[in-house]
Motif scaffolding. Structure first.
Motif, short mmCIF file in Angstrom:
data_model
loop_
_atom_site.label_atom_id
_atom_site.label_comp_id
_atom_site.label_asym_id
_atom_site.label_seq_id
_atom_site.Cartn_x
_atom_site.Cartn_y
_atom_site.Cartn_z
N ILE A 1 0.84 -1.27 -0.10
CA ILE A 1 -0.01 -0.07 0.08
C ILE A 1 1.00 1.28 0.01
CG2 ILE A 1 -1.65 1.44 1.38
CD1 ILE A 1 -2.99 -1.19 2.22
N ASP B 154 -9.24 6.32 3.00
CA ASP B 154 -9.56 5.56 1.81
C ASP B 154 -11.02 5.59 1.44
OD1 ASP B 154 -7.12 4.36 2.04
OD2 ASP B 154 -7.71 2.63 2.84
N HIS C 24 -7.22 -0.49 -1.45
CA HIS C 24 -6.76 -0.12 -0.14
C HIS C 24 -7.99 0.25 0.77
CE1 HIS C 24 -3.11 2.44 -2.13
NE2 HIS C 24 -3.00 1.02 -2.27
N ASN D 208 -6.83 4.88 8.10
CA ASN D 208 -6.73 4.55 6.65
C ASN D 208 -8.31 4.10 6.04
OD1 ASN D 208 -4.03 4.66 7.09
ND2 ASN D 208 -3.73 2.82 5.58
#
Lengths: 94, 248
Positions: free
Chosen positions: B41, B101, B133, B97
């Motif tokens: 990632i 994301d 992701h 994240n």
């Protein structure tokens, strides 16, 4: 974490039409994680376009002590091989 | 032109700083598989950042992509505050994240229609990665939230702690408005309702409670950051500062 994880065997198909080939294994707690881990470990360099993951415990393997009765009978049956045919020109992946 | 450069830098900085954060997991992941997943990632994000910096560099005509990435001071970075927040424990990283994301997928989806061909093309390319992701972070969020009592408590706390940085994602300033009027940029504020919907869906699958939208931190558009960015930059920029123009 390792006590909660299973081993999953990973099979990668390098392109359409070819068989999925065993690439290795990953640890994962569920099938989605197994697929993602397989994607991240085994297809980083464009190795494939399709992935199968199978729980290692769900694979039934032949036993080496049974190998005589399993495999020896085919030893003397050459006629089962397709080598007596001529391959059509231009055929691939056979 | 300055506005277009700065608009591009905002996008690049988000990718670079989150990429740097994810690279800090290298050799520290909870399992070998997850370690590699997080570094993948990170590399995706560095690739995205590179594309946007190269574009900024081509408009600027003077500074290189590396100059933008490594030789600006803290006040000259315009990444959203959420991406510079520390990795904390694995659950903290997943929550941060996941929230970003979700935004990133919506942002790139819209920016694909930019009248600026390069930004549109870079967005289409980045969108594929952003979608993966998001899949990674949301699956983990559900796994942790709907896991054990302890994992649920931990990620609920992660969520409560970071929530005040989510408002920053949807802000619009003069530069954004100028870019929007020229058909180049997008309206961040319009992403909020879709973001709310997607976040709420995943939080409910993860058996987590959505925090109240209370006080929201701001400042990234003027280069005002939290205490974390300076530390991150000092590590990231060390090599270029100590050995200017060092090459592999």
């Amino acid at each position: 974490m390792s006590e909660n994880t299973d081993v999953w065997e990973v099979f990668i198909q390098s392109k359409n039409g070819l068989p999925h080939k065993h690439a290795g294994n990953v640890h994962a707690t569920d099938k989605e994680m197994a697929l993602q881990n397989a994607r991240d470990l085994y297809t980083r360099r464009k190795e494939g376009s399709s992935i199968w993951v199978v729980k290692a415990t769900d694979i039934i393997a032949s036993q080496s002590e049974e190998s005589e009765e399993f495999f020896d009978p085919s030893d003397d049956k050459m006629y089962r091989h397709p080598t007596f045919y001529t391959m059509p020109e231009g055929s691939k992946n056979i | 032109m300055d506005n277009l450069i700065n608009y591009t830098l905002r996008i690049a900085d988000n990718a670079l700083i989150l990429g740097q954060r994810m690279s800090q997991w290298c050799s520290n992941g909870p399992t070998l598989e997850e370690d590699i997943a997080m570094v993948n990632i990170s590399l995706d994000l560095f690739g995205q950042a590179n594309g946007f910096y190269e574009y900024a560099s081509s408009i600027d005509g003077n500074k290189s992509a590396d100059d933008f990435a490594f030789l600006r001071s803290e006040r000259e970075y315009f990444n959203n505050l959420i991406v510079e927040q520390g990795n904390g424990h694995f659950g903290d990283t997943i929550v941060r994240n996941f929230l970003f994301d979700t935004y990133s997928v919506l942002f790139y989806t819209k920016l694909q229609n930019s009248s600026d061909d390069t930004l549109a093309a870079l967005s289409s390319k980045s969108l594929k990665e952003a979608k993966y992701h998001l899949r990674h972070s949301s699956n983990w969020l559900i796994r942790l939230g709907d896991g054990t009592d302890e994992s649920n408590k931990k990620v609920q706390k992660s969520l409560n702690d970071i929530w005040m940085f989510t408002g920053n994602l949807f802000e619009m300033d003069e530069l954004d408005t100028d870019m929007l009027n020229k058909g180049i940029g997008i309206d961040n504020s319009l992403l909020k309702s879709e973001w709310d919907k997607k976040v709420n869906d995943t939080l409910s699958s993860a058996k987590l409670n959505r925090p109240e939208d209370g006080y929201m931190q701001t400042g990234s558009k003027e280069g005002i950051h939290t205490e974390h960015l300076g530390h991150l930059l000092s590590e990231m920029q060390f090599l270029q500062r100590a050995h200017p123009n060092a090459k592999w």
